[in-house]
Design a protein around this motif. Structure first.
Motif, PDB file in Angstrom:
ATOM      1  N   PHE A   1      53.585 -43.485  13.722  1.00  0.00           N
ATOM      2  CA  PHE A   1      54.884 -43.041  14.726  1.00  0.00           C
ATOM      3  C   PHE A   1      54.570 -44.854  15.377  1.00  0.00           C
ATOM      4  O   PHE A   1      53.552 -44.779  15.506  1.00  0.00           O
ATOM      5  CB  PHE A   1      55.068 -42.205  15.897  1.00  0.00           C
ATOM      6  CG  PHE A   1      54.901 -40.885  14.919  1.00  0.00           C
ATOM      7  CD1 PHE A   1      56.825 -40.415  15.318  1.00  0.00           C
ATOM      8  CD2 PHE A   1      54.137 -40.250  14.685  1.00  0.00           C
ATOM      9  CE1 PHE A   1      57.390 -39.675  14.927  1.00  0.00           C
ATOM     10  CE2 PHE A   1      54.772 -38.478  14.254  1.00  0.00           C
ATOM     11  CZ  PHE A   1      55.792 -38.560  14.517  1.00  0.00           C
TER      12      PHE A   1
ATOM     13  N   ILE B   1      63.712 -40.814  17.501  1.00  0.00           N
ATOM     14  CA  ILE B   1      62.720 -41.102  16.105  1.00  0.00           C
ATOM     15  C   ILE B   1      63.353 -41.935  14.992  1.00  0.00           C
ATOM     16  O   ILE B   1      64.158 -41.126  14.646  1.00  0.00           O
ATOM     17  CB  ILE B   1      62.042 -40.245  15.950  1.00  0.00           C
ATOM     18  CG1 ILE B   1      61.434 -40.052  17.291  1.00  0.00           C
ATOM     19  CG2 ILE B   1      60.865 -40.384  14.550  1.00  0.00           C
ATOM     20  CD1 ILE B   1      60.411 -41.402  17.639  1.00  0.00           C
TER      21      ILE B   1
ATOM     22  N   ASN C   1      53.655 -38.404  17.677  1.00  0.00           N
ATOM     23  CA  ASN C   1      55.037 -38.098  18.729  1.00  0.00           C
ATOM     24  C   ASN C   1      54.650 -39.139  20.356  1.00  0.00           C
ATOM     25  O   ASN C   1      54.137 -37.984  21.047  1.00  0.00           O
ATOM     26  CB  ASN C   1      55.781 -37.790  18.157  1.00  0.00           C
ATOM     27  CG  ASN C   1      57.432 -38.002  18.874  1.00  0.00           C
ATOM     28  OD1 ASN C   1      57.461 -39.069  19.496  1.00  0.00           O
ATOM     29  ND2 ASN C   1      58.692 -37.129  18.292  1.00  0.00           N
TER      30      ASN C   1
END
Length: 441
Positions: free
Chosen positions: A80, A45, A402
């Protein structure tokens, strides 16, 4: 489907999409700020990123960067960002009036259509590419080349090598992206198809024909095999029978990886074929509300067949369970895996397919790759598709959570960007409402 019917469906599709398109506002430059970018190649990430979209292209991805002056800002904090998803085994003919926007509403910005009337699929491909109709990018096979019974849909009948070569040349002239073969492609026709397709610079994918061995299909040059060749022929070939033997299959899977023979397992279709629409199905009533009459009639016909052959239901269920493990083992051996749905509910089925892959033992990252970077690699378009990076097409999905922690988070869609057009949650909900209404017409 006849050409007049195809054009009628397309006209309905345009009408269905028009209201949704009207709510899409588009600035020359769009900036998603403070977002967590999901690196689908390395599984990490990148926090607090600014992703800049100009027209239909990502022009910058910077960590701790600022939005350009005059850009429309989208607050990505605590969100995200992933590349748009792909369904690499779709059949939209007969469903496109409601399913084209349904793909987009579920974050699926590209599909590989694996069998349709030629005029129909070329018309729809052009309509979405030119943005006359809201829908995914389409990679089109056109009609399946085989010698199935005359009343089977989505086919162009080829009975021998000469007809096979002529069909490939015709499809090349019309502009298809690949050639699809199936169970009943005659043996001599199959080898002629692959040879002619090679000369025409077209890939060949599909089922390994029943009169051709798996190894022969690979050696001939098939670039992808669908459904693990339906009854598990792919893994049965290396297992030496109906009992899956991982150790025996490992060298075979490694060979598939070296030779870049992709696999589209369609796990959801395999597990649902005999039960969709029944209490034994895992497809929710909410999803089935998006299915039109033709879809429901097709599966009702399947049920009438399986109810008289209950032993086949058990066989398919077992094949689906083994298929999840085989898919995991193939991925671990380096085989390229593609997410594909076949005849399931558009968009939703991609989320379901990824969940089945993870249930079989794949990591969320590996599953997510099958619908993002792997399609780009398969298509040879890594520099324009499949990742969140400068120079890539602006096909993006903004998620509330996520997906590397839980693959189910691909369902938690906050917004979609398709070819640079931004659709927020309200616009996506409107697409879903319209798709549900269109399915009932």
């Amino acid at each position: 489907m006849r050409n007049r019917e195809a054009l009628t469906w397309l006209a309905v599709s345009a009408l269905v999409c028009s209201a949704a398109v009207a709510v899409i506002t588009q600035a020359p430059t769009l900036a998603i700020t403070g977002v967590n970018v999901v690196d689908v190649v390395n599984g990490r990430i990148v926090p607090n990123s600014t992703v800049v979209v100009t027209s239909d292209t990502i022009t910058a991805v910077t960590q701790d960067g600022a939005a350009p002056a005059g850009a429309r800002r989208i607050d990505g904090r605590d969100k995200f960002l992933i590349p748009g998803l792909w369904d690499m085994h779709a059949h939209i003919e007969g469903n496109e009036n409601s399913w084209l926007p349904l793909y987009i509403a579920n974050g699926v910005t590209g599909i590989r259509d694996m069998g349709a009337d030629l005029d129909f699929i070329l018309d729809v491909r052009e309509a979405t590419a030119s943005r006359r109709t809201l829908g995914p990018r389409i990679i089109a096979a056109g009609p399946i080349l085989d010698d199935a019974p005359a009343d089977w849909p989505l086919r162009m009948r080829v009975r021998n090598a000469d007809e096979a070569r002529a069909a490939v040349r015709l499809l090349k002239r019309r502009g298809v992206d690949l050639i699809k073969v199936h169970n009943y492609t005659p043996r001599d026709a199959f080898f002629a198809i692959v040879d002619e397709a090679r000369q025409q610079h077209l890939p060949v994918a599909g089922h390994v024909p029943l009169k051709v061995t798996i190894q022969e299909g690979i050696d001939a040059g098939m670039v992808s095999i669908e459904h693990l060749s339906e009854d598990g022929r792919v893994w049965k070939a290396c297992s030496g029978g109906a009992q899956y033997r991982p150790d025996a299959c490992r060298p075979f899977f490694e060979m598939l990886a070296r030779r870049r023979v992709w696999q589209t397992p369609t796990l959801g279709a395999l597990s649902e074929l005999a039960v969709i629409g029944t209490p034994a199905s895992s497809i929710s009533g909410d999803q089935l509300a998006y299915a039109n009459k033709r879809f429901l009639e097709m599966h009702a016909g399947n049920q009438s067949f399986f109810v008289t052959r209950p032993e086949i239901v058990g066989i398919l269920k077992n094949l689906a369970q083994i298929g999840k493990v085989v898919t995991r083992d193939m991925a671990a051996a380096g085989v390229g895996i593609l997410a594909g749905c076949d005849a399931m509910i558009a968009g939703f089925c991609v989320h379901d397919e990824l969940a089945l892959m993870v249930a079989g033992g794949m990591t969320p990252l590996a599953a997510l790759q099958t619908a993002t970077v792997n399609p780009a690699r398969y298509l040879g378009r890594e520099m324009t598709l499949g990742t969140v990076a400068a120079g890539r097409s602006a096909d993006l999905v903004l998620l509330d959570a996520n997906p590397l922690e839980d693959i189910a988070n691909v369902r938690r869609i906050r917004a979609v960007i398709t070819a640079g057009r931004f659709l927020d949650r309200s616009a996506l909900d409107q697409l879903l409402t319209q798709a549900r209404a269109a399915a009932q017409q």
